[in-house]
Design an enzyme around this catalytic site. Sequence first.
Site, mmCIF file in Angstrom:
data_model
loop_
_atom_site.group_PDB
_atom_site.id
_atom_site.type_symbol
_atom_site.label_atom_id
_atom_site.label_comp_id
_atom_site.label_asym_id
_atom_site.label_seq_id
_atom_site.Cartn_x
_atom_site.Cartn_y
_atom_site.Cartn_z
ATOM 1 N N PHE A 280 9.161 14.224 -9.339
ATOM 2 C CA PHE A 280 8.305 15.672 -9.025
ATOM 3 C C PHE A 280 8.621 16.682 -9.865
ATOM 4 O O PHE A 280 7.683 17.198 -10.808
ATOM 5 C CB PHE A 280 8.600 15.899 -7.463
ATOM 6 C CG PHE A 280 7.820 17.289 -7.093
ATOM 7 C CD1 PHE A 280 6.308 17.131 -7.111
ATOM 8 C CD2 PHE A 280 8.317 18.340 -6.495
ATOM 9 C CE1 PHE A 280 5.659 18.069 -6.587
ATOM 10 C CE2 PHE A 280 7.629 19.616 -6.208
ATOM 11 C CZ PHE A 280 6.168 19.216 -6.291
ATOM 12 N N ARG A 443 -8.426 -2.172 -13.590
ATOM 13 C CA ARG A 443 -9.810 -2.660 -13.522
ATOM 14 C C ARG A 443 -10.586 -2.324 -15.016
ATOM 15 O O ARG A 443 -11.571 -1.729 -14.902
ATOM 16 C CB ARG A 443 -10.607 -2.008 -12.626
ATOM 17 C CG ARG A 443 -11.681 -2.757 -11.968
ATOM 18 C CD ARG A 443 -12.832 -2.009 -10.999
ATOM 19 N NE ARG A 443 -13.673 -2.735 -10.588
ATOM 20 C CZ ARG A 443 -14.796 -2.339 -9.861
ATOM 21 N NH1 ARG A 443 -15.231 -1.049 -9.971
ATOM 22 N NH2 ARG A 443 -15.494 -3.058 -9.179
ATOM 23 N N ASP A 478 -16.201 6.906 -5.313
ATOM 24 C CA ASP A 478 -15.237 5.905 -5.395
ATOM 25 C C ASP A 478 -14.088 6.147 -6.394
ATOM 26 O O ASP A 478 -13.999 7.284 -6.953
ATOM 27 C CB ASP A 478 -15.797 4.620 -5.852
ATOM 28 C CG ASP A 478 -15.040 3.146 -5.563
ATOM 29 O OD1 ASP A 478 -13.998 3.175 -5.091
ATOM 30 O OD2 ASP A 478 -15.770 1.992 -5.584
ATOM 31 N N MET A 479 -12.959 5.402 -6.035
ATOM 32 C CA MET A 479 -11.953 5.608 -7.185
ATOM 33 C C MET A 479 -11.080 4.305 -7.364
ATOM 34 O O MET A 479 -10.479 3.803 -6.232
ATOM 35 C CB MET A 479 -10.872 6.817 -6.618
ATOM 36 C CG MET A 479 -9.983 7.461 -7.333
ATOM 37 S SD MET A 479 -8.485 6.562 -7.708
ATOM 38 C CE MET A 479 -7.439 7.598 -8.639
ATOM 39 N N ASN A 480 -11.191 3.514 -8.287
ATOM 40 C CA ASN A 480 -10.620 2.239 -8.470
ATOM 41 C C ASN A 480 -9.522 1.811 -9.189
ATOM 42 O O ASN A 480 -9.372 0.767 -9.665
ATOM 43 C CB ASN A 480 -11.781 1.428 -8.841
ATOM 44 C CG ASN A 480 -12.972 1.317 -7.887
ATOM 45 O OD1 ASN A 480 -12.634 0.961 -6.753
ATOM 46 N ND2 ASN A 480 -14.034 1.416 -8.268
ATOM 47 N N CYS A 526 -14.141 6.733 -0.991
ATOM 48 C CA CYS A 526 -13.998 5.403 -1.168
ATOM 49 C C CYS A 526 -12.785 5.281 -2.296
ATOM 50 O O CYS A 526 -12.685 6.052 -3.016
ATOM 51 C CB CYS A 526 -15.037 4.808 -1.677
ATOM 52 S SG CYS A 526 -14.999 2.880 -2.077
ATOM 53 N N GLY A 529 -12.213 0.337 -1.596
ATOM 54 C CA GLY A 529 -11.996 0.302 -0.175
ATOM 55 C C GLY A 529 -11.197 1.366 0.403
ATOM 56 O O GLY A 529 -11.756 2.683 0.133
ATOM 57 N N ASP A 534 -7.312 9.516 4.061
ATOM 58 C CA ASP A 534 -6.351 10.493 4.523
ATOM 59 C C ASP A 534 -7.135 11.651 4.949
ATOM 60 O O ASP A 534 -8.305 12.072 4.567
ATOM 61 C CB ASP A 534 -5.322 10.842 3.396
ATOM 62 C CG ASP A 534 -5.889 11.326 2.046
ATOM 63 O OD1 ASP A 534 -6.556 12.497 2.000
ATOM 64 O OD2 ASP A 534 -5.787 10.707 1.170
ATOM 65 N N ASP A 548 -12.492 -2.893 1.569
ATOM 66 C CA ASP A 548 -13.354 -3.772 0.954
ATOM 67 C C ASP A 548 -13.422 -4.987 1.705
ATOM 68 O O ASP A 548 -14.446 -5.701 1.446
ATOM 69 C CB ASP A 548 -13.039 -3.910 -0.438
ATOM 70 C CG ASP A 548 -13.601 -2.899 -1.405
ATOM 71 O OD1 ASP A 548 -14.506 -2.177 -0.941
ATOM 72 O OD2 ASP A 548 -13.327 -3.100 -2.583
ATOM 73 N N GLU A 614 -31.626 -13.768 13.534
ATOM 74 C CA GLU A 614 -30.738 -12.567 13.330
ATOM 75 C C GLU A 614 -31.538 -11.288 12.713
ATOM 76 O O GLU A 614 -30.812 -10.204 13.405
ATOM 77 C CB GLU A 614 -29.834 -12.830 12.169
ATOM 78 C CG GLU A 614 -28.792 -14.189 12.411
ATOM 79 C CD GLU A 614 -27.977 -14.399 11.180
ATOM 80 O OE1 GLU A 614 -26.795 -14.842 11.550
ATOM 81 O OE2 GLU A 614 -28.685 -14.723 10.108
#
Length: 739
Positions: A280, A443, A478-480, A526, A529, A534, A548, A614
């Site tokens: 930190f 990714r 999103d954040m991957n 996202c 997934g 939080d 996901d 369906e």
Amino acid sequence: MSIIYNEQNQTISLHTDNTTYQMKIGPLGLLLHTYYGPLMDGDASYGIIYRDHGFSPNPHDTGRDRTISADTLPLEYPCEAAGDFRAPALSISTEDGVLIGDMRYQSHRIIKGKYSLKDLPAVYAEESEAETLEVTLKEKFSEIYVTLQYGVLPSLDVITRTALIENRTDRKIILNQAASGSIDILSGEWDLIHFQGRHAGERSLERVALGHREELVGTRRGVSSHHQNPFVIIAERKANEEYGACYGMNLIYSGGFSCNAGTDAFGRVRAVMGIQPEHFDYPLEPKETFQAPEIALACSNEGFGRLSRIYHKMIAEHICRGPWKNKQRPVLINNWEATGPNFTAEKILSIAKKASELGVEMMVLDDGWFGKRDDDFAGLGDWYVNEEKLGCTMGKLAEDIRALGMKFGIWIEPEMVNEDSDLYRTHPDYALQIPGRDPVLGRSQLVLDFSREEVVDHVLDQICEVLDECKAEYVKMDMNRPLCDVWSLNSDTESRGKLQYRYVLGVYRFMEKLLERYPDLLLEGCCSGGGRFDAGMLYYCPQIWCSDNTDAIDRIRIQYGTSFGYPVRTMGAHVSACPNYDTWRSTPINTRAVVAMEGTFGYELDLNHISEEEMNEVKDQIRTFKKFGSLLHNGDYYRLTDVMNNHQEAAWMMVSEDQSEAILNIVVLDVTGNRPQRYIRLAGLDPEATYTDPVTDVVYPAAALMSIGFPIPRPHFPGTEWTRGAAEYEAFQIHLIKN
Ligand code: DGJ
């Protein structure tokens, strides 16, 4: 008055409707923690026994008195270097690496209303709903101050905490750790319950006994992560869903965090939670301050169920904001599992058309509409519409979707850049990386330096142009990938900790500005997934894609774990195709819908490819969701089975606040021949009333439903009076109305 200072006893008591939290200005100005539990009037400091604990160090000003030791007293905000060798909340060193920090009480004040935090998400309340306590501690030998802030929300039974650290010396200091809060417990045997996981397997409940060692949960990934969640419970060993004492610690922050919990040599428990202290090293220049993120504490004497319901209410009504906070969310369809990044406007329209015929209300266009994004190796950072691929403008696609009577939403991943992008070619310095070293890929992408305002603004401006064009009602953000190479090529930040903290503030700033500009926007969080599920994110996004993993049976466990700290209406959940793309399991479409209704509810498949039967079921599902949406999302939520240990069936229910109706959900997980009848014990009903199932007209005494239980239904063989045992993965949704 919920905060009471007793001058004679030197105690400060924080009362909510059902709990009391108490501290005492102890000998030498040490701020002691005396009590957190059921509502209590009086001085609980009798529990602190002053004695020589044998070679535990004493502050110099105790003289010959060896009964006072920071190492053995319960402390409100324990600081390393003052003779306390247990887990610290605060650790400070001088520039030369000398540990300092002997914090003593200086003053306090009680203020109407709840404090708020600049640039950080926090619980909010009307002035009449809360009170604030500020206690200022001063370092004995220097001008370093810590202001502990407490928000007391009586009707919620929540106490929030945070700490503001101020350097009023004329030299730089280094914060090695500045936690949001800690709890010291004097007696009893306790467990730590935390929520661990992985991509496509988030928030699995794990319970460990707190012994004479420190348990550390948290993440080094720079995001709150799939692997651990910034929500933990410290539970009495015998506590369960309905019984026993437990404390919740819910950190309202979306970056790296840790919770350190353990029992000391004398059997006392301490749990400390906040930003992860590892690396930190936050430099604090003269006159600078550091604001720790907020933590929301709650205490239940009636097990985890009550604790969860406290957090559900807090998050739904005092964290989530904006017009969507209490509104029923549109039933959406997302194209990701149907097409991946390979689509045209024509394909999207064909998905939307069928969906709208069946009652779906919004089409969401996922990853792949921008830059040169035909796969996940390129394009991130270039937020201009790939009209060639789409075959039209985004405005035209949105118009065509709206002509079907649907709303329209798009996917973005603003924090990222591919090396193969115009943005990276023009501004390589915008990415986090270490000079002279190849950056680590995740990714095949890099993380943009969101600690820099100009980077945030650049991305925001580009995205706003697209939103202005298509007037999207919804955005999935999103954040991957996690943060590696935490170094900025062009920034004044000088420590990994400071950069990561400012990165998180940059993400919050992005979302705040986006919502300022589009106040009616429904933002869904996202992170591959549910990797950033939080309370911090929920301040901006009233819903977050939970995982996901859309397999209904796996989802039951993921949503079960998530429900401990977060309300159902925040959990993004969709019906997807079978066999499931990941688990290759098949479940009935009804089961997938019952499970997705324990969330925001939507679809994630091409509905053109399901059977007529369906399709009719989908129509019914949407009708059911619309009919019971408020009960499903706003009702009090009860977990009825322990899905970590009961592998026969899963069940949960929602009960309206006035107990006039309830929805019971059951999914059969395992079957055997000639099975004994199984029953699900209900909860939360009015015990003196009877309830009717309007489908069968059976009238049930609530007291019996909550003791014998509700028999798992036995469906009829078609056209006969004969019944069979429920099938594997068969689901039931039963509406009960109070008579
Ligand atoms: C990860 C998300 O969790 C998915 O839902 C999808 O949006 C993909 N990213 C797109 O890249």
